[in-house]
Design an enzyme around this catalytic site. Structure first.
Site, PDB file in Angstrom:
ATOM      1  N   ALA A  80       0.833  -1.205   0.000  1.00 28.66           N
ATOM      2  CA  ALA A  80       0.000   0.000   0.000  1.00 28.66           C
ATOM      3  C   ALA A  80       0.865   1.252   0.000  1.00 28.66           C
ATOM      4  CB  ALA A  80      -0.969  -0.024   1.184  1.00 28.66           C
ATOM      5  N   SER A  81       0.448   2.275   0.687  1.00 29.25           N
ATOM      6  CA  SER A  81       1.122   3.568   0.548  1.00 29.25           C
ATOM      7  C   SER A  81       2.548   3.586   1.076  1.00 29.25           C
ATOM      8  CB  SER A  81       0.312   4.647   1.265  1.00 29.25           C
ATOM      9  OG  SER A  81      -0.967   4.718   0.693  1.00 29.25           O
ATOM     10  N   THR A  82       2.933   2.572   1.881  1.00 25.19           N
ATOM     11  CA  THR A  82       4.336   2.560   2.324  1.00 25.19           C
ATOM     12  C   THR A  82       5.256   2.418   1.114  1.00 25.19           C
ATOM     13  OG1 THR A  82       4.300   0.170   2.649  1.00 25.19           O
ATOM     14  CG2 THR A  82       3.722   1.521   4.541  1.00 25.19           C
TER      15      THR A  82
END
Lengths: 368, 602
Positions: free
Chosen positions: B301-303
């Site tokens: 995801a956004s990591t």
């Protein structure tokens, strides 16, 4: 074509002694597999009968043809046995840490056993063409060294140090018999000693040295070989003069000895039949081996003489090492007692050896 | 001929000596069959944390066994025993009968780890119980119950396959070996070497003389890099949820805590786990037997925007002055890709894009990079391959590329898919440990370390035999300038109002930097057919990620937290990471790093 004298000269002594030792073997294996509450290996008895029959057939095949065929075929037999050894290393059956067996259909054979015979054959072939009164010099000994070194290395790789050393002992016996020139002999012994000490101090790693020390002195390993030797000594010693009687052995019954039907069969003999029984069996061996030397003596051609000596040496070293081992005089090596111990390849090899002796003995009237 | 006679004379003399001269003595020894071999188990090595707190110990177990040969009459002895043991006689007879195939002088185990009362009763009546023996054996004991179980692992009986493999040198049938965790990784160091002794026993089987002893060699003690205080705190933070949290010292790669939740009780495995217990463990939908920190594969995801940012900056697609406008969505061909913030972020530069996790910014960076350039950077950051930690079953994750898709799915890459990849959705899969290595590398200036869990290994006498060297396995391909930009962005995530972790992870005075992530649950890898883990059907909530390090200017710890179905990275994972950092740095400050205490000590 068929010479009637072959029957006239048939060696009844040799066959008699062989069958007597074989019978002793059957009695002892029966004892070993039936004793005690560990009913596991009864099938081994039947297997041994089959192997003995195969061995007898092999023996007959070995003495039917004149042994000069062995002279002709020696190289080929040697070559095949080496191929088998290579095959064992690639595709052998793995049993307790070493590859020694080849599975062919229902049979498991141990090629290193057959190699003993093939080395004797090819060495006899080689030496008989070159024998002289002065003895061999180094130049002529190089080829025999290579001949012995190849199977030696392959068997050490399995690893089966006992059989490998046995082959060296057999080859050395033959070589000493055909005579080595004195200077060469001294030179060989000297350089051998130097090589061994060099290897000991510079080549071997600590754990390898430890293994060799344990091999030479089983007391260093009280939980393994040392324990077997103690149990074996108790079994033998407790037999005293007349033994505890057939099927009455207690050490044997408790399966203290994992190998009591193979390499440690003598401890069963000594426990149940005592000094009297064991003594008789040892005398049977002396007679057999003496008879083997007698056959060598009576043979009139060089090849046959050397061959008979080689086979006798093979049987002698196995008896001597096995009996010495079981009584705690020698390192614990996997050498079976010829004609008595359980084990297919061993029985067949021994009987082929007897067949060779028979062959030479039967044809002692023929002069080339 | 002479040689022949001489040799046989030697053999005859020896035979005469053994049978006639020493015969009486050997006959006596054979009558009782009294020379026996007793095996002595080696105590397994102990396990400590980095501060030398004992985590795994051995406790003595009193094992009750019977030697059939000495137990005469057998029925009678078993009858008496059953009274003391409160066990039906038939049950004991069954155990004995099932082992009849063994040699009769070998002890048959009736009950391991007997209690004090039974022990006392048997010791008192030992002379009425011929053949009954009580052996003291070292038994594994996990001091912190249910704690660090995935890291420490457990023991189990050696299987026939393992015996045959030749990897376990002195192991025998029935031995317990490490099956999981460091118990498995360091099995050959921990196990030690079995000893034994030759003894002489009397008629009831009691030892009257020890002939030879080979001492058992105890296994080596292991010191882990883990800080148990942090480990324990982390476990309490993850109580009741499925997830993982890992912490690392970014300057060395040493693991400070490794938690997978829920955990299991290792002490259950010591005498062999029951079928019901095992079944309930492996059918539990929260998968307690899986070490989620290294085996769990999740969409990052956004990591993952850290990777996209690095690639974009390095490939000169954006710089610190580039801005994109975010209206809340991005039009790509005839498809519309939404930003998580429906109203849009307005004008966004790289700092704001990281801090507020603007999807639209990274869609455009990803589109310009293309999937294969992005994959190259992801791999350079250590994703897509196992990190090489000394634990089994590590997953490798997945870094998709156009070639991969063509080979595995047989369909050419769609340009739109690159946009999903750029924000860490789509085919991407990572393990928490991989994300930790990456985060630590960002924190330490680009060095990817192999995660280390072993601090040192010592013999029982305290001689150090193994200290693993820290091992750099890669360098993230970044200029210092790029890294500075990314690090400032990550700092803003936590420390600027509007940053996605402003509320969740900010601690005054600790200066944490990090990145949140919220991963949609429908994993694409499952469609490919490789991963297939049991999952509660009602749970379609997103997984929550938080990757972080602190202090931002001089990182001492990197932390990655993943909470399955935690919904939002900020709310579910962020606070866990914050508390872990507080625990670790808080302690460190008072004891070591605080300049005031240092002065006091001098």
């Amino acid at each position: 074509m068929f010479d009637r004298r072959l029957i006239q000269y048939f060696d009844w002594w040799l066959i008699g002694l062989t069958l007597m030792l074989g019978a002793v073997g059957f009695v002892l294996i029966y004892s070993a597999v039936n004793a005690g509450d560990v009913a596991i290996q009864k099938a081994l008895y039947g297997k041994q009968i089959v192997w003995f029959a195969i061995g007898m057939t092999a023996m007959v095949c070995t003495f039917i043809f004149h042994y000069r065929f062995m002279d002709q075929w020696g190289g080929m037999i040697y070559f095949i046995s080496i191929i088998l050894l290579v095959f064992v290393l690639i595709n052998g059956k793995f049993v307790s840490g070493s590859r020694r067996w080849l599975e062919i259909g229902p049979l498991t054979i141990q090629p290193s056993e057959l190699v003993k015979i093939s080395v004797i054959l090819i060495l006899s072939k080689y030496y008989s063409k070159r024998a002289s009164i002065r003895g061999f010099t180094l130049k002529y000994l190089l080829i025999p060294m290579v001949i012995v070194f190849i199977p030696f290395l392959l068997i050490v790789k399995q690893p089966d140090l006992g059989t490998a050393l046995l082959i060296v002992l057999i080859a050395s016996s033959i070589t000493v018999y055909v005579k080595i020139e004195r200077k060469t002999m001294i030179w060989l012994i000297g350089s051998g000693a130097v090589l061994v000490s060099l290897a000991w101090f510079f080549l071997l790693k600590t754990y390898q040295k430890l293994r060799i020390l344990t091999f030479l002195n089983p007391d260093r390993d009280p939980l393994g070989a040392g324990y077997h030797i103690i149990q074996s000594k108790i079994a033998i010693g407790s037999g005293m003069i007349f033994g505890k009687g057939f099927l009455k052995g207690t050490q044997n019954a408790l399966s203290f000895l994992p190998e009591h039907h193979t390499d440690f069969i003598l401890s069963v003999l000594a426990e149940e039949w005592g000094f009297a029984g064991t003594g008789i069996v040892l005398i049977l061996y002396i007679l057999l081996l003496g008879w083997g030397l007698n056959i060598a003596h009576g043979c009139r051609d060089t090849f046959g003489t050397i061959l008979a000596v080689g086979v006798t040496a093979m049987l002698f070293w196995q008896v001597f090492i096995n009996v010495g081992m079981v009584m705690g005089l020698m390192p614990v090596v996997g050498v079976p007692l010829p004609l008595i111990s359980y084990g297919g390849s061993s029985v067949v090899t021994s009987l082929i050896g007897i067949g060779i002796l028979m062959n030479i003995s039967m044809r002692r009237f023929m002069v080339e | 001929m002479y040689f022949l006679f001489l040799s046989f004379t030697i053999l005859m003399i020896r035979l005469f000596y053994l049978q006639i001269i020493e015969g009486e003595e050997y006959r006596r020894l054979s009558e009782n069959n009294c020379i026996r071999l007793q095996s002595m188990d080696a105590p397994r090595g102990l396990v400590f944390d980095r501060n030398r707190n004992l985590l795994v110990d051995n406790s003595p177990s009193f094992d009750l066994s019977i030697v059939i040969r000495d137990a005469k009459p057998l029925e009678d002895t078993i009858g008496k025993l059953s009274k003391y043991m409160n066990t039906p006689k038939e049950e004991l007879m069954n155990i004995v009968n099932s082992k009849k195939g063994l040699a009769s002088y070998k002890p048959i185990l009736l009950k391991s780890n007997i209690g004090r009362e039974l022990l006392a009763a048997i010791e008192v009546h030992l002379f009425d119980l011929p053949g009954v023996i009580v052996e003291i054996k070292p038994q594994r004991y996990y001091i912190k119950n249910r704690s660090a179980s995935h890291l420490l692992g457990y023991l189990g009986q050696i299987s026939p396959d393992e015996l045959k493999s030749g990897k376990y040198l002195s192991a025998r049938q029935g031995d317990f070996i490490g099956k999981f965790g460091i118990e498995k990784s360091f099995q050959n160091y921990l196990s030690g070497k079995r000893g034994g002794r030759q003894v002489e026993v009397n008629a009831v089987g009691q030892v009257i003389r020890v002939l030879e002893t080979v001492k058992a060699e105890p296994g080596h003690n292991i010191y882990l890099t883990v800080d148990y205080a942090l480990q324990e705190k982390t476990e309490s933070l993850l109580q009741g949820v499925a997830g993982a949290a890992v912490a690392m010292d970014p300057s060395t790669g040493q693991i400070l805590a490794l938690v997978s939740s829920p955990s299991f009780d290792q002490n259950n495995f010591i005498t062999g786990i029951s079928h019901e217990d095992w079944n309930s463990l492996i059918t539990n939908p929260m998968r307690p037997m899986e070490n989620k920190a290294i085996q769990g594969e999740y969409p990052p995801a956004s990591t993952y925007k850290i990777v996209t940012a690095i690639a974009g900056l390095e490939e000169r697609i954006v710089d610190q002055n580039t801005t994109y406008f975010c209206p809340g969505y991005y039009q790509f061909g005839n498809r519309v890709f939404g930003c998580w913030k429906k109203g849009g972020h307005g004008n966004v530069d790289i700092f704001k894009a990281l801090a507020q996790s603007c999807d639209v910014y990274f869609y455009q960076v990803g589109e310009k990079l293309g999937v294969d350039r992005l994959a190259w950077y992801a791999k350079a950051c250590g994703l897509g391959v196992p990190t090489g930690i000394d634990l089994d079953h590590e997953a490798e994750g997945l870094v998709p590329s156009s070639l991969w898709k063509k080979e595995k799915i047989g369909v050419p890459w769609q340009k739109g898919e690159t946009l999903s990849i750029a924000i860490g959705q789509g085919y991407n899969l990572v393990t928490p440990l991989q994300m930790l290595s990456l985060t630590a590398a960002v924190a330490n200036g680009g060095k990817l370390f192999r995660p280390v869990i072993l601090q040192s290994m010592e013999t029982v006498e305290g001689d150090i035999i193994k200290v693993p060297q820290q091992e750099q396995i890669g360098l993230i391909p970044v200029r210092k300038q790029t890294l500075d930009i990314v690090k400032r962005g990550l700092w803003e995530v936590v420390n600027t109002n509007g940053g996605t972790a402003w509320n969740a992870a900010r601690v005054d005075g600790l200066n944490i930097a990090g990145k949140t992530g919220t991963a949609q649950v429908v994993s694409r890898k499952k469609e490919v057919g490789s991963g297939n883990r049991g999952k509660p059907e009602n749970s379609f909530k997103s997984h929550a990620w938080f990757v972080s390090y602190a202090p931002a200017d001089d990182p001492k710890i990197a932390v990655v937290v993943l909470v399955e179905h935690g919904e939002h990275g900020s709310s579910a994972a962020g606070p866990v990471a914050r508390e872990m950092i507080k625990t670790f740095l808080g302690v460190a400050e008072t004891e070591e790093n605080n300049p005031v205490t240092k002065q006091l000590h001098q």
